[in-house]
Design a protein around this motif. Structure first.
Motif, PDB file in Angstrom:
ATOM      1  N   ILE A 208      46.929  42.247  46.316  1.00  0.00           N
ATOM      2  CA  ILE A 208      48.378  42.492  46.264  1.00  0.00           C
ATOM      3  C   ILE A 208      48.850  42.759  44.834  1.00  0.00           C
ATOM      4  O   ILE A 208      49.755  43.546  44.617  1.00  0.00           O
ATOM      5  CB  ILE A 208      49.211  41.380  46.954  1.00  0.00           C
ATOM      6  CG1 ILE A 208      49.047  40.031  46.277  1.00  0.00           C
ATOM      7  CG2 ILE A 208      48.903  41.280  48.432  1.00  0.00           C
ATOM      8  CD1 ILE A 208      50.012  38.994  46.821  1.00  0.00           C
TER       9      ILE A 208
ATOM     10  N   PHE B  78      42.534  38.112  47.890  1.00  0.00           N
ATOM     11  CA  PHE B  78      43.807  38.554  48.473  1.00  0.00           C
ATOM     12  C   PHE B  78      44.832  38.816  47.374  1.00  0.00           C
ATOM     13  O   PHE B  78      45.530  39.835  47.369  1.00  0.00           O
ATOM     14  CB  PHE B  78      44.311  37.482  49.448  1.00  0.00           C
ATOM     15  CG  PHE B  78      45.716  37.660  49.894  1.00  0.00           C
ATOM     16  CD1 PHE B  78      46.049  38.666  50.798  1.00  0.00           C
ATOM     17  CD2 PHE B  78      46.733  36.842  49.411  1.00  0.00           C
ATOM     18  CE1 PHE B  78      47.353  38.838  51.215  1.00  0.00           C
ATOM     19  CE2 PHE B  78      48.033  37.009  49.817  1.00  0.00           C
ATOM     20  CZ  PHE B  78      48.347  38.016  50.721  1.00  0.00           C
ATOM     21  N   PHE B  79      44.891  37.887  46.409  1.00  0.00           N
ATOM     22  CA  PHE B  79      45.860  38.091  45.323  1.00  0.00           C
ATOM     23  C   PHE B  79      45.480  39.290  44.457  1.00  0.00           C
ATOM     24  O   PHE B  79      46.347  40.006  43.971  1.00  0.00           O
ATOM     25  CB  PHE B  79      46.004  36.828  44.470  1.00  0.00           C
ATOM     26  CG  PHE B  79      46.855  35.781  45.133  1.00  0.00           C
ATOM     27  CD1 PHE B  79      48.174  36.045  45.431  1.00  0.00           C
ATOM     28  CD2 PHE B  79      46.332  34.552  45.468  1.00  0.00           C
ATOM     29  CE1 PHE B  79      48.961  35.106  46.054  1.00  0.00           C
ATOM     30  CE2 PHE B  79      47.114  33.597  46.092  1.00  0.00           C
ATOM     31  CZ  PHE B  79      48.424  33.873  46.386  1.00  0.00           C
ATOM     32  N   VAL B  80      44.193  39.481  44.277  1.00  0.00           N
ATOM     33  CA  VAL B  80      43.771  40.671  43.518  1.00  0.00           C
ATOM     34  C   VAL B  80      44.291  41.919  44.212  1.00  0.00           C
ATOM     35  O   VAL B  80      44.833  42.827  43.581  1.00  0.00           O
ATOM     36  CB  VAL B  80      42.234  40.726  43.389  1.00  0.00           C
ATOM     37  CG1 VAL B  80      41.793  42.065  42.827  1.00  0.00           C
ATOM     38  CG2 VAL B  80      41.740  39.608  42.495  1.00  0.00           C
TER      39      VAL B  80
ATOM     40  N   ILE C 248      34.224  25.634  50.712  1.00  0.00           N
ATOM     41  CA  ILE C 248      35.640  25.686  50.324  1.00  0.00           C
ATOM     42  C   ILE C 248      35.827  26.686  49.201  1.00  0.00           C
ATOM     43  O   ILE C 248      36.753  27.482  49.208  1.00  0.00           O
ATOM     44  CB  ILE C 248      36.129  24.296  49.874  1.00  0.00           C
ATOM     45  CG1 ILE C 248      36.295  23.399  51.090  1.00  0.00           C
ATOM     46  CG2 ILE C 248      37.443  24.419  49.139  1.00  0.00           C
ATOM     47  CD1 ILE C 248      37.198  22.235  50.856  1.00  0.00           C
ATOM     48  N   ASN C 249      34.894  26.642  48.252  1.00  0.00           N
ATOM     49  CA  ASN C 249      35.038  27.530  47.107  1.00  0.00           C
ATOM     50  C   ASN C 249      35.014  28.987  47.522  1.00  0.00           C
ATOM     51  O   ASN C 249      35.718  29.808  46.969  1.00  0.00           O
ATOM     52  CB  ASN C 249      33.939  27.259  46.095  1.00  0.00           C
ATOM     53  CG  ASN C 249      34.182  25.949  45.391  1.00  0.00           C
ATOM     54  OD1 ASN C 249      35.241  25.357  45.570  1.00  0.00           O
ATOM     55  ND2 ASN C 249      33.226  25.493  44.628  1.00  0.00           N
TER      56      ASN C 249
ATOM     57  N   ASP D 104      36.169  30.084  50.242  1.00  0.00           N
ATOM     58  CA  ASP D 104      37.499  30.385  50.781  1.00  0.00           C
ATOM     59  C   ASP D 104      38.517  30.564  49.670  1.00  0.00           C
ATOM     60  O   ASP D 104      39.397  31.412  49.743  1.00  0.00           O
ATOM     61  CB  ASP D 104      37.933  29.274  51.728  1.00  0.00           C
ATOM     62  CG  ASP D 104      37.107  29.307  53.000  1.00  0.00           C
ATOM     63  OD1 ASP D 104      36.720  30.405  53.396  1.00  0.00           O
ATOM     64  OD2 ASP D 104      36.843  28.231  53.565  1.00  0.00           O
ATOM     65  N   ILE D 105      38.384  29.743  48.630  1.00  0.00           N
ATOM     66  CA  ILE D 105      39.316  29.900  47.505  1.00  0.00           C
ATOM     67  C   ILE D 105      39.138  31.282  46.899  1.00  0.00           C
ATOM     68  O   ILE D 105      40.112  31.969  46.590  1.00  0.00           O
ATOM     69  CB  ILE D 105      39.078  28.794  46.450  1.00  0.00           C
ATOM     70  CG1 ILE D 105      39.514  27.444  47.018  1.00  0.00           C
ATOM     71  CG2 ILE D 105      39.843  29.101  45.172  1.00  0.00           C
ATOM     72  CD1 ILE D 105      39.351  26.293  46.065  1.00  0.00           C
ATOM     73  N   MET D 106      37.887  31.733  46.781  1.00  0.00           N
ATOM     74  CA  MET D 106      37.672  33.060  46.206  1.00  0.00           C
ATOM     75  C   MET D 106      38.192  34.149  47.134  1.00  0.00           C
ATOM     76  O   MET D 106      38.642  35.198  46.680  1.00  0.00           O
ATOM     77  CB  MET D 106      36.183  33.278  45.893  1.00  0.00           C
ATOM     78  CG  MET D 106      35.693  32.534  44.668  1.00  0.00           C
ATOM     79  SD  MET D 106      36.870  32.438  43.298  1.00  0.00           S
ATOM     80  CE  MET D 106      36.679  34.049  42.577  1.00  0.00           C
ATOM     81  N   LYS D 107      38.169  33.879  48.447  1.00  0.00           N
ATOM     82  CA  LYS D 107      38.746  34.859  49.374  1.00  0.00           C
ATOM     83  C   LYS D 107      40.247  34.970  49.136  1.00  0.00           C
ATOM     84  O   LYS D 107      40.816  36.067  49.122  1.00  0.00           O
ATOM     85  CB  LYS D 107      38.492  34.440  50.829  1.00  0.00           C
ATOM     86  CG  LYS D 107      37.141  34.855  51.345  1.00  0.00           C
ATOM     87  CD  LYS D 107      37.013  34.472  52.825  1.00  0.00           C
ATOM     88  CE  LYS D 107      35.559  34.380  53.221  1.00  0.00           C
ATOM     89  NZ  LYS D 107      35.385  33.575  54.449  1.00  0.00           N
ATOM     90  N   VAL D 108      40.898  33.818  48.962  1.00  0.00           N
ATOM     91  CA  VAL D 108      42.338  33.841  48.687  1.00  0.00           C
ATOM     92  C   VAL D 108      42.594  34.566  47.375  1.00  0.00           C
ATOM     93  O   VAL D 108      43.532  35.358  47.260  1.00  0.00           O
ATOM     94  CB  VAL D 108      42.907  32.404  48.646  1.00  0.00           C
ATOM     95  CG1 VAL D 108      44.352  32.419  48.194  1.00  0.00           C
ATOM     96  CG2 VAL D 108      42.795  31.759  50.001  1.00  0.00           C
ATOM     97  N   PHE D 109      41.719  34.322  46.387  1.00  0.00           N
ATOM     98  CA  PHE D 109      41.895  35.022  45.118  1.00  0.00           C
ATOM     99  C   PHE D 109      41.755  36.530  45.316  1.00  0.00           C
ATOM    100  O   PHE D 109      42.523  37.312  44.754  1.00  0.00           O
ATOM    101  CB  PHE D 109      40.883  34.518  44.077  1.00  0.00           C
ATOM    102  CG  PHE D 109      41.042  35.205  42.751  1.00  0.00           C
ATOM    103  CD1 PHE D 109      42.177  34.979  41.982  1.00  0.00           C
ATOM    104  CD2 PHE D 109      40.095  36.094  42.284  1.00  0.00           C
ATOM    105  CE1 PHE D 109      42.348  35.624  40.774  1.00  0.00           C
ATOM    106  CE2 PHE D 109      40.257  36.738  41.079  1.00  0.00           C
ATOM    107  CZ  PHE D 109      41.384  36.504  40.326  1.00  0.00           C
TER     108      PHE D 109
END
Lengths: 492, 540
Positions: free
Chosen positions: A41, A37-39, A27-28, A30-35
């Motif tokens: 954008i 993504f934010f980096v 899960i972590n 995946d959370i870093m993948k989402v992060f």
């Protein structure tokens, strides 16, 4: 020695922890993948902001709706305005008291086109306000200036204006009211723009009360904002519409001019008496009112309206300085006289000299209308180009064959018709004369004299549009003035 | 002479802010505690320095007589704000367990908010300050409440119903402002429930996926999410609708770990966006304004044009406080605060503000990463996404990077509901931080008790590296944390006799883990060897 039970407990514990950790680690990730993504954008935001400030902000803030020039004036000394060869047309001088003063070395000559920097601003001073108030000098120099309480030198604006030509035309016009525009049809560069009456921009604030209330609208730039009855120059539009409606047979037109044409109770007459038997070409070159009145009556008015709108009537012109849209309106409800008067340019139609100059330019440039512009470059105070205004195509008004056809008609005006004064010279000239007759209760009857055309030799082309207000003679004064301009420009 | 003071203070402010942002990122790395404490002290000084510098400039401006503010009111207001910042950064952490990094970044946002609200509209900023005090009380309540309220994770459907109820209430009763149905008028207060719906929605999704991540649950939650989003579209609140959509999509991805859902969601969103463009006039207007604001510069494009003028005129270093003209931007204190900041403090300040927001997101995500239980993990993650998307929408909108959506910048923009909701959000996150700390401590304790976890791939990064750097630390941390997340009896509850975490929804569709566990618990196997463990690990 640990007991079996204890061992078992420990193993269970370890297993649980292991499960938890494995699950969590996935899960972590995946959370870093989402992060990530934010980096991405957020970085895009930052890059966009940098891009905006580096490449777009200059053009964006130079908008008349931006009311922040006072903010910039505190830190930037306004840049100079230069002619096409670098002659200074306007500059700022800091006085003993630290106050800035705007100096216009040519005084009245450039009054409308350069404009002024106080009392609401006008002309290039207004249109390029933010360029003049933006400094592109080095960032460290700027910071150092900020700490030394010294203003940064603003960028200079290099125009397309030819100081010699402008000066010559200004002197030619003398005391007459009117306007002259000279431009290059292939590039859209405006070489001269004179409007009379004029004023001295050096003393604009001092004389503001008088200038702004004068009845002759001295502050109005007649070249772009003056609305005039087009007179016979409008016959270009009528001719073009007749051609569109009869593309195959238009040259078979013939007409017997008796010098006068009766329409109901009123009459339309030709200025120079009866022209006799005419073809379309001779009717145009003679500027025959009777013939064009008759043509006008035969036109499809709805289509005529459309054609005129396509030829920029009712449209805001693509200019940096303020301009007025020309007006044209003719509907099937109008009387025959209205229709005929309008087709020879005497109705309610009103046109700006700039509009006519653009129309002529597109005929001269094989149907393509270039965007007329006044400014070539923005330069730093050290003379480095920071922004280049390229020649842009505004729109295509005529097809190539239409332009060639119209060119032939305009040439005939010069060779055989009313434009003959501009025939001699070491250039080939084209054009159309016009006289706007206006009945006015306050001023009595008056005539505006028009000439719009161009001349070319092997290297150069120059479009000239002249309007002279209140001339007594029969529509030839503008054409003589134009002849002198051509002679000056192409040399004797 | 005064101008030089303005200039110096402008550059000092910028330097302070840049250092602050860099420090905020630094404390996210595993650096020794003493260094962290030093960094936190420095951060506090930087917040106070920026706040003081700016108020000094505001005072000078008032003294020069250009502003209609009473100097003594201003000084009193400054002292009140200073007191607040001191209490938040020094006093509160002594009594409440907090993530100090998060706390300091929040205080920095609040300080920037103070400066710009005061500069833009003094009276409104006083009102804003009072709302913020109320928000702080809520923040503290949530800090205490969330970590003790175990029942929170069972209220899934109540969150959903409450959220939808609020939305319907808005749809029926709201007054239209700025073309959108947003606020409910309650006497003198205008209340924007949508801000709170976001939190309820995150709670709902976290609760639902905590229960199960089966396909059935995904469908049910997707329908609920779609209803939320649709109501917001009807309210003409496209920004919030988009935030909810992204929150759902990302939580779904993290909970199910299936990227295909993201693709499906993106496809559905694209279809919905095209449909909305053709169905709703206001959507079309937004898009057209975004593409060419100059066409209707006096109407729909006015706000964005003014915002770009502000940013463009301000340039890289900004004009300095009171030297710009941000008041010409409509709604500058709410949606367009970034334009005002960029105009007067400069685009470089703006860029570092974006970076600081990113750091804030990272901090929230790190809380999510450290936490054990799926519900809490998803909750922290969802709130982080909510914050990040909100920041992106408001800043991107002001820069014309994306269409304008009318979302506020949390903690900086004015606006009562948004401020309260932001505080509640952060209150929950701070509570989750405490839980995450106890989780990490628990793990450490397992290690210290002799559990050999080193064979799990990558585990050594976590535990061994920590031990290598700070061998003493682990002993200390064993005593230190109070087990807010799970009291001893809760562990019993979690690890019931069956040997499974009754409350953990680990992904075990084929029963592999269950088998493995049974094998280990088999009384016939007295000793477990390393080979067995590896065997099990490989099967996974």
């Amino acid at each position: 020695m640990i007991s079996m039970r204890e061992n078992d407990r420990n193993l269970r514990k370890i297993n649980r922890v292991r499960k938890k950790i494995n699950k969590r680690r996935v899960i972590n990730k995946d959370i870093m993948k989402v992060f990530a993504f934010f980096v991405v954008i957020f970085s895009a935001l930052i890059i966009y902001l940098c891009y905006f400030l580096s490449f777009q902000a200059g053009a964006v803030i130079n908008n008349s709706y931006n009311r922040r020039s006072d903010v910039l004036m505190k830190t930037v000394r306004r840049g100079s305005i230069l002619s096409d060869d670098g002659t200074v047309l306007a500059y700022s001088e800091t006085g003993e008291d630290g106050a800035e003063r705007r100096i216009y070395p040519y005084g009245n000559i450039f009054s409308h086109v350069i404009g002024f920097d106080s009392n609401g601003r006008a002309g290039i001073e207004a249109a390029y306000n933010y360029y003049l108030l933006t400094s592109h000098n080095g960032i460290f120099e700027k910071i150092s200036n900020e700490f030394h309480q010294v203003k940064n030198p603003g960028d200079d604006v290099q125009t397309t204006l030819n100081a010699g030509l402008q000066n010559y035309i200004y002197q030619l016009l003398g005391e007459n009211s009117g306007a002259v525009i000279c431009m290059n049809p292939d590039t859209g560069e405006i070489y001269a723009m004179v409007s009379k009456p004029d004023f001295d921009p050096n003393y604009i604030s001092e004389n503001w009360d008088v200038l702004s209330t004068r009845s002759d609208s001295v502050l109005l730039n007649r070249a772009t904002q003056g609305l005039y009855t087009p007179g016979s120059t409008f016959k270009i539009f009528t001719l073009y519409e007749y051609y569109l409606e009869h593309p195959e047979t238009f040259e078979q037109f013939s007409f017997l001019c008796k010098g006068i044409l009766e329409v109901g109770d009123t009459t339309i007459s030709c200025l120079s008496g009866a022209h006799g038997q005419e073809s379309l070409l001779t009717a145009f070159s003679n500027s025959c009112n009777c013939a064009f009145g008759t043509i006008g009556k035969s036109l499809d008015l709805a289509r005529f309206q459309q054609t005129n709108e396509a030829l920029l009537f009712g449209k805001e012109l693509p200019l940096d300085i303020p301009s007025t849209a020309s007006q044209y309106s003719l509907t099937s409800g109008d009387t025959d006289f209205d229709i005929m008067a309008t087709s020879i340019g005497q109705g309610n139609t009103q046109i700006t000299p700039m509009h006519l100059a653009m129309l002529i330019s597109s005929i001269a440039n094989e149907g393509i209308c270039m965007k007329p512009h006044l400014v070539k470059y923005v330069l730093t105070s050290e003379g480095e180009v920071t922004r280049r205004f390229r020649n842009e195509v505004y729109t295509r008004l005529f097809s190539e064959s239409e332009a060639a056809m119209l060119k032939g008609y305009l040439r005939a005006v010069v060779t055989d018709g009313t434009g003959s004064p501009v025939y001699p010279g070491n250039f080939v000239a084209y054009g159309k004369t016009g006289t706007a007759q206006k009945e006015s209760e306050t001023y009595g009857d008056y005539d505006h004299s028009w000439f719009a055309g161009w001349a070319e030799n092997n290297e150069q082309k120059l479009v000239v549009c002249v309007i002279l207000e209140n001339m007594d003679s029969a529509g030839t004064s503008a054409v003589y003035l134009c002849k002198q301009i051509f002679d000056y420009y192409f040399g004797y | 002479m005064i101008d030089i003071v303005y200039t110096i203070s402008k550059y000092l402010t910028l330097i302070c802010f840049v250092v602050f942002t860099i420090t905020s990122f630094r404390v996210q790395r595993d650096i020794p505690d003493e260094l962290k404490i030093k960094s936190y002290t420095m951060q506090r000084s930087l917040i106070l320095a920026i706040h003081a510098l700016s108020f000094f400039v505001i005072c000078l401006h008032v003294l020069s007589g250009d502003a209609q503010i009473n100097l003594w009111y201003l000084i009193a207001f400054y002292i009140a704000q200073l007191a607040y910042l001191l209490v938040m950064t020094m006093l509160i952490p002594r009594f409440v367990r907090l993530n100090r990094g998060l706390n300091h970044v929040m205080c920095m946002f609040l300080a920037i908010g103070f400066i710009f609200q005061t500069r833009l509209d003094f009276e409104n900023s006083v009102k804003q300050f009072l709302i913020m005090l109320a928000g702080t009380v809520l923040f503290l309540i949530f800090c205490f409440f969330c970590k003790r309220a175990k029942f929170m994770r069972h209220l899934t459907w109540i969150y959903c119903i409450a959220g939808l109820g609020l939305l319907l209430l808005v749809l029926i009763l709201s007054t239209v402002s700025r073309g959108a149905r947003l606020s409910l008028e309650l006497g003198p207060f205008s209340f924007q429930p949508l801000e709170f719906v976001k939190i309820l929605f995150v709670l709902f999704v976290a609760g639902a996926f905590h229960k199960s991540t089966s396909f059935k649950m995904v469908v049910i939650t997707a329908v609920c999410a779609a209803v939320h989003v649709l109501i917001q579209v009807f309210c003409n609140d496209l920004g919030s609708a988009f935030i909810l959509f992204l929150i759902y999509l990302m939580m779904l991805y993290v909970a199910t770990r299936r990227f295909v859902y993201v693709l499906l969601g993106t496809a559905a969103f694209s279809a919905a966006a095209v449909a909305a463009y053709h169905l709703f006039g206001h959507v079309r207007v937004r898009i057209q304004t975004w593409q060419d604001p100059w066409k209707d510069i006096n109407g729909t494009g006015y706000q964005i044009a003014q915002s770009l003028f502000a940013i463009g005129t301000g340039g890289w270093f900004g004009s300095g406080l009171f030297k710009g003209n941000p008041s010409s931007i409509p709604l500058v204190s709410k949606d367009m605060i970034i334009s005002a900041i960029s105009e007067e403090f400069g685009a470089i300040f703006g860029i570092f503000l974006i970076l600081l927001c990113l750091c804030f997101v990272l901090m929230i995500f790190r809380v999510a990463i450290r936490i054990e239980m799926t519900f809490y993990k998803l909750l922290a993650f969802g709130l982080g996404v909510c914050y990040a998307v909100q920041v992106f929408l408001t800043i991107g909108g002001a820069l014309k990077f994306i269409p304008l959506t009318g979302v506020t910048l949390p903690f900086i923009s004015s606006g009562g509901s948004s401020m309260l909701a932001s505080f509640i959000m952060l209150g929950i996150i701070q509570a989750l931080y405490v839980i995450s700390e106890s989780d990490v401590a628990h793990e450490r304790r397992m290690v210290a008790a002799g559990a050999d976890l080193s064979e799990f791939a990558g585990y050594e990064d976590l535990a061994e590296r920590r031990q290598r750097r700070r061998p003493v630390q682990d002993d200390r941390s064993m005593e230190e944390p109070d087990d807010f997340g799970y009291e001893e009896e809760e562990y019993e509850e979690l690890y019931d006799d069956s040997g499974f975490y009754s409350d953990y929804d680990y992904d075990d569709p084929d029963g592999e883990w269950e088998d493995a566990d049974r094998q280990i618990r088999d009384p016939r196997r007295h000793v477990i060897t390393r080979i067995d463990m590896n065997d099990i690990h490989e099967r996974k």
